[in-house]
Design an enzyme around this catalytic site. Structure first.
Site, short mmCIF file in Angstrom:
data_model
loop_
_atom_site.label_atom_id
_atom_site.label_comp_id
_atom_site.label_asym_id
_atom_site.label_seq_id
_atom_site.Cartn_x
_atom_site.Cartn_y
_atom_site.Cartn_z
N ASP A 1 0.92 -1.24 0.16
CA ASP A 1 -0.08 0.01 -0.08
C ASP A 1 0.87 1.26 0.09
O ASP A 1 2.08 1.32 0.31
CB ASP A 1 -1.04 0.01 1.36
CG ASP A 1 -0.28 0.20 2.42
OD1 ASP A 1 0.81 -0.78 2.62
OD2 ASP A 1 -0.73 0.74 3.44
N GLU B 1 0.08 -1.24 5.46
CA GLU B 1 1.30 -0.80 6.48
C GLU B 1 1.06 0.75 6.94
O GLU B 1 1.32 0.88 8.12
CB GLU B 1 2.46 -1.29 5.75
CG GLU B 1 3.97 -0.71 6.53
CD GLU B 1 4.51 0.54 6.65
OE1 GLU B 1 5.15 0.81 7.62
OE2 GLU B 1 3.87 1.35 6.04
ZN LIG Z 1 7.01 2.10 4.03
#
Ligand SMILES: [Zn+2]
Length: 383
Positions: free
Chosen positions: A81, A142
């Site tokens: 992401d 993340e």
């Molecule tokens: Zn990163």
């Protein structure tokens, strides 16, 4: 010495950054990675993190069997992401330098890590490099509080040590990363007409301002930082504000310093609120404070004599390039993986000025990281 295929690495990276993959929307980029990984001979599967993070994609795990017996499995991890503004990325290519067009982030955080892992896996096969089982993990979310790594299905993994590829300079191996707290303070005062009866009010904004003015923020010391990032409150210019909410964070690689900074920030609000009161119709009214401090993730502290660290440094030494253990105020999947029983360090990929529309990257840095990783795999295999 292994030599990575720089044009292929660059092409894959450009492909990946052109695919939108904001947090919770990683499916398209995951599918591109699956194609790449399968072409390198890996088996791919997904865990069930999508349900937990409420996204359109789960963590992708790709397996490569070892080609020699008796070598412990190794984990290689990057996240799929990207942050906003990250849709419709149009990379600008100047030789080996890749930049954004200034309207979005580049997404080198962390598609550089994803591309490096794929190139390493291609090379293992093409050069017939001795290796044990490799487990390549591509996480979701993340950037959303490390949610993908938190929800990663550990039952699908055998490896217990490895590398995360999610920071800037390829010369740095991050072994210590800050732990963090998220903080929220709500100050309540008393509403009043600002022109007709200000003495019947108690400004929550003024109280919060006094708390903030007394606070140590920014860089506290080498290991510790603190920030108040948003402030919301008040209704109108002519109303004494009765409520304001301030949000921020504190980070430190030293857990005691982190606790101390959080306590200091809370104390500043408590002191300012304790001093603030107004008497209305003979009644004393005190300002009120409500606060919340939530640990976001724990500090990571991989000993410099941990086998994975020693092996990376040995790999770099063999290649004659410099990689040094380092500490950072940033946090990433490595924090969670270490918390969950892995021993992983975070190797730089070349991503620069991340989380800004000035983000850029030099593909040669990515290649350097891929070289070190290939050599690490050799060292790990005892080759
Ligand atoms: Zn990163």
């Amino acid at each position: 010495m292994a030599t990575v295929n720089l044009p292929r690495l660059k092409e894959l990276f450009l492909d990946l950054v052109r695919i939108d993959s904001l947090s919770r929307r990683e499916r398209d980029v995951a599918q591109r990675l699956v194609r790449e990984l399968e072409s390198a001979g890996l088996r791919c599967r997904f865990d069930t993190a999508a349900d937990k993070v409420r996204g359109n994609c789960s963590n992708l795990i790709a397996y490569l069997d070892g080609n020699r017996e008796g070598i412990a499995p190794l984990l290689l991890c990057a996240h799929m992401d990207t942050v906003v503004p990250g849709e419709g990325v149009k990379p600008v290519v100047e030789g080996d330098i890749i930049r954004t067009d200034g309207t979005t982030v580049l997404g080198g955080d962390d598609k550089s890590g994803c591309a490096i892992i794929c190139e390493v896996l291609h090379q293992l096969r093409e050069q017939d490099i001795a290796h044990g089982p490799i487990e390549a993990v591509f996480t979701v979310c993340e950037e959303l509080g490390l949610q993908g790594a938190r929800n990663l299905d550990l039952g699908l993994l055998q490896a217990r040590e490895g590398l995360v590829f999610d920071s800037d300079s390829p010369g740095y191996l991050f072994v210590r990363q800050a732990g963090a707290y998220g903080l929220r303070f709500t100050v309540r005062g008393l509403e009043a007409h600002a022109g007709m009866a200000p003495e019947r009010g108690l400004s929550a904004i003024k109280v919060a301002a006094e708390a903030i003015a007394a606070m140590r923020l920014g860089r506290i010391d080498e290991e510790t930082t603190a920030n108040l990032g948003t402030i919301e409150g008040g209704r109108a210019g002519n109303v004494v504000p009765n409520e304001v909410t301030v949000r921020g964070e504190a980070r430190s690689t030293d857990p005691r310093k982190l606790e101390a900074q959080v306590e200091h920030m809370i104390a500043c609000f408590k002191d300012a609120v304790a001093r603030a009161a107004v008497t209305v119709d003979g009644k004393l009214i005190n300002a009120q404070l409500e606060y919340k401090s939530v640990p976001s993730y724990k500090a990571m502290n991989v000993p410099e004599d941990a086998p994975i660290v020693r092996k990376v440094l040995e790999a770099a030494r063999r290649l004659g390039c410099e990689v040094r253990p380092h500490a950072t105020g940033g946090g990433c999947d490595a924090n969670i993986l270490n918390q969950r029983g892995f021993v992983v360090a975070n190797l730089g990929t070349g991503m620069r000025d991340i989380h800004t529309v000035r983000e850029w990257l030099d593909v040669r840095d990515m290649a350097a990281t891929a070289e070190v990783t290939l050599e690490l795999i050799r060292v790990h295999a005892g080759a």
